[in-house]
Design a protein around this motif. Structure first.
Motif, PDB file in Angstrom:
ATOM      1  N   LEU A   1      12.683  23.472  16.849  1.00 51.20           N
ATOM      2  CA  LEU A   1      13.787  23.800  15.943  1.00 51.20           C
ATOM      3  C   LEU A   1      14.009  22.683  14.918  1.00 51.20           C
ATOM      4  CD1 LEU A   1      15.923  25.963  15.431  1.00 51.20           C
ATOM      5  CD2 LEU A   1      17.468  24.662  16.891  1.00 51.20           C
ATOM      6  N   ILE A   2      13.977  21.438  15.391  1.00 52.81           N
ATOM      7  CA  ILE A   2      14.168  20.295  14.481  1.00 52.81           C
ATOM      8  C   ILE A   2      13.007  20.196  13.488  1.00 52.81           C
ATOM      9  CG2 ILE A   2      14.209  17.767  14.405  1.00 52.81           C
ATOM     10  CD1 ILE A   2      15.840  17.883  17.042  1.00 52.81           C
ATOM     11  N   VAL A   3      11.785  20.380  13.979  1.00 48.38           N
ATOM     12  CA  VAL A   3      10.613  20.301  13.097  1.00 48.38           C
ATOM     13  C   VAL A   3      10.668  21.408  12.041  1.00 48.38           C
ATOM     14  CG1 VAL A   3       8.105  20.596  13.023  1.00 48.38           C
ATOM     15  CG2 VAL A   3       9.130  19.118  14.761  1.00 48.38           C
ATOM     16  N   SER A   4      11.035  22.603  12.435  1.00 47.89           N
ATOM     17  CA  SER A   4      11.099  23.697  11.451  1.00 47.89           C
ATOM     18  C   SER A   4      12.187  23.440  10.412  1.00 47.89           C
ATOM     19  CB  SER A   4      11.310  25.042  12.154  1.00 47.89           C
ATOM     20  OG  SER A   4      12.584  25.073  12.765  1.00 47.89           O
ATOM     21  N   HIS A   5      13.329  22.869  10.808  1.00 45.57           N
ATOM     22  CA  HIS A   5      14.386  22.550   9.845  1.00 45.57           C
ATOM     23  C   HIS A   5      13.943  21.436   8.895  1.00 45.57           C
ATOM     24  CE1 HIS A   5      17.125  24.990  12.278  1.00 45.57           C
ATOM     25  NE2 HIS A   5      17.895  24.989  11.196  1.00 45.57           N
ATOM     26  N   LEU A   6      13.261  20.435   9.425  1.00 51.96           N
ATOM     27  CA  LEU A   6      12.776  19.353   8.567  1.00 51.96           C
ATOM     28  C   LEU A   6      11.742  19.876   7.566  1.00 51.96           C
ATOM     29  CD1 LEU A   6      12.476  16.362  11.071  1.00 51.96           C
ATOM     30  CD2 LEU A   6      14.144  16.676   9.226  1.00 51.96           C
ATOM     31  N   THR A   7      10.865  20.755   8.039  1.00 51.28           N
ATOM     32  CA  THR A   7       9.860  21.322   7.138  1.00 51.28           C
ATOM     33  C   THR A   7      10.521  22.149   6.047  1.00 51.28           C
ATOM     34  OG1 THR A   7       8.289  21.413   8.967  1.00 51.28           O
ATOM     35  CG2 THR A   7       7.782  22.763   7.031  1.00 51.28           C
ATOM     36  N   ALA A   8      11.476  22.980   6.429  1.00 50.13           N
ATOM     37  CA  ALA A   8      12.196  23.783   5.432  1.00 50.13           C
ATOM     38  C   ALA A   8      12.940  22.876   4.458  1.00 50.13           C
ATOM     39  CB  ALA A   8      13.165  24.743   6.124  1.00 50.13           C
ATOM     40  N   GLY A   9      13.543  21.808   4.970  1.00 52.89           N
ATOM     41  CA  GLY A   9      14.255  20.859   4.113  1.00 52.89           C
ATOM     42  C   GLY A   9      13.316  20.198   3.109  1.00 52.89           C
ATOM     43  N   ALA A  10      12.099  19.860   3.572  1.00 56.72           N
ATOM     44  CA  ALA A  10      11.117  19.243   2.668  1.00 56.72           C
ATOM     45  C   ALA A  10      10.735  20.199   1.549  1.00 56.72           C
ATOM     46  CB  ALA A  10       9.883  18.817   3.461  1.00 56.72           C
ATOM     47  N   PHE A  11      10.562  21.476   1.870  1.00 59.98           N
ATOM     48  CA  PHE A  11      10.225  22.462   0.831  1.00 59.98           C
ATOM     49  C   PHE A  11      11.370  22.620  -0.159  1.00 59.98           C
ATOM     50  CE2 PHE A  11       6.868  23.939   3.761  1.00 59.98           C
ATOM     51  CZ  PHE A  11       5.815  23.975   2.854  1.00 59.98           C
ATOM     52  N   VAL A  12      12.592  22.663   0.335  1.00 57.22           N
ATOM     53  CA  VAL A  12      13.751  22.802  -0.556  1.00 57.22           C
ATOM     54  C   VAL A  12      13.852  21.579  -1.469  1.00 57.22           C
ATOM     55  CG1 VAL A  12      16.278  22.839  -0.623  1.00 57.22           C
ATOM     56  CG2 VAL A  12      15.044  24.350   0.944  1.00 57.22           C
ATOM     57  N   LEU A  13      13.663  20.394  -0.901  1.00 56.95           N
ATOM     58  CA  LEU A  13      13.727  19.162  -1.694  1.00 56.95           C
ATOM     59  C   LEU A  13      12.642  19.152  -2.767  1.00 56.95           C
ATOM     60  CD1 LEU A  13      15.277  16.522  -1.904  1.00 56.95           C
ATOM     61  CD2 LEU A  13      13.531  15.480  -0.445  1.00 56.95           C
ATOM     62  N   ARG A  14      11.443  19.568  -2.426  1.00 58.95           N
ATOM     63  CA  ARG A  14      10.350  19.608  -3.397  1.00 58.95           C
ATOM     64  C   ARG A  14      10.624  20.637  -4.492  1.00 58.95           C
ATOM     65  NH1 ARG A  14       4.705  18.094  -3.444  1.00 58.95           N
ATOM     66  NH2 ARG A  14       3.678  19.424  -4.932  1.00 58.95           N
ATOM     67  N   PHE A  15      11.237  21.757  -4.118  1.00 60.30           N
ATOM     68  CA  PHE A  15      11.579  22.787  -5.104  1.00 60.30           C
ATOM     69  C   PHE A  15      12.628  22.265  -6.082  1.00 60.30           C
ATOM     70  CE2 PHE A  15      14.339  26.279  -6.453  1.00 60.30           C
ATOM     71  CZ  PHE A  15      13.417  27.065  -7.126  1.00 60.30           C
ATOM     72  N   LEU A  16      13.609  21.526  -5.568  1.00 62.45           N
ATOM     73  CA  LEU A  16      14.691  21.043  -6.421  1.00 62.45           C
ATOM     74  C   LEU A  16      14.282  19.856  -7.280  1.00 62.45           C
ATOM     75  CD1 LEU A  16      17.693  21.359  -3.941  1.00 62.45           C
ATOM     76  CD2 LEU A  16      17.099  22.865  -5.865  1.00 62.45           C
ATOM     77  N   THR A  17      13.309  19.078  -6.844  1.00 55.58           N
ATOM     78  CA  THR A  17      12.860  17.909  -7.608  1.00 55.58           C
ATOM     79  C   THR A  17      11.342  17.971  -7.758  1.00 55.58           C
ATOM     80  OG1 THR A  17      12.706  16.595  -5.599  1.00 55.58           O
ATOM     81  CG2 THR A  17      14.753  16.425  -6.838  1.00 55.58           C
TER      82      THR A  17
END
Ligand code: FES
Length: 132
Positions: free
Chosen positions: A5-21
Motif C-alpha cells: 500500500l505504501i509503495v503504491s502510494h509513493l509510486t502514484a505520488g511520484a507520477f503526480v509530482l512529475r505531471f505537475l513539474t
C-alpha cells in the motif's frame, strides 16, 4: 499488505509530482542555410521564414549581415525594412526600430528578436529555434 500500500502510494505520488513539474528542456537550435552572400542585395532586406514560420528580414551591409524578426513586439504587426532610412517601420502604430532592431519611437515595448548569423565560405546561415 501495508508495504504494498505504501509503495503504491509513493509510486502514484511520484507520477503526480512529475505531471505537475515536467522537466524543463532547453529549446533546440539549428543552423539553417538562407542564401549565398552575393545573392543578398546591399542595404535591402530579403525575408525568409524561420523553422516556426516567423518571417525574418535578412539585411546586408557590406560583409555585415543582420537577421531580425519582422514581427513587431507591440501587437505583432509586420514591420518592414526601409533601407533609405536605415530603420524598420511598423505601419500599425508608427513603431520605429533602428537597424539593430532597437526601439526608437512608438509603443513597442522591446527590440525586435534577433537571429545569430554565421557566414561560412560565402554561405549565410541563421541559427533558428526548432519548433516544439
Ligand atoms: Fe507595431 Fe503597434 S503593432 S507599433
Amino acid at each position: 499488505m501495508w508495504v504494498s500500500l505504501i509503495v503504491s502510494h509513493l509510486t502514484a505520488g511520484a507520477f503526480v509530482l512529475r505531471f505537475l513539474t515536467p522537466p524543463r528542456r532547453r529549446p533546440a537550435h539549428r543552423a539553417v542555410y538562407v542564401a549565398r552572400l552575393e545573392d543578398l542585395p546591399e542595404s535591402e532586406s530579403v525575408v525568409v521564414e524561420d523553422l516556426r514560420g516567423v518571417p525574418v528580414a535578412v539585411v546586408r551591409e557590406g560583409t555585415t549581415i543582420r537577421a531580425l524578426s519582422t514581427v513587431c513586439t507591440h501587437l505583432g504587426c509586420r514591420v518592414r525594412w526601409e533601407g533609405n532610412k536605415q530603420r524598420f517601420f511598423c505601419p500599425c502604430h508608427d513603431g520605429i526600430f533602428d537597424r539593430e532592431g532597437r526601439v526608437v519611437a512608438g509603443p513597442p515595448p522591446r527590440p525586435l528578436d534577433r537571429y545569430e548569423v554565421r557566414i561560412d565560405k560565402d554561405l549565410v546561415f541563421l541559427t533558428m529555434e526548432e519548433p516544439a
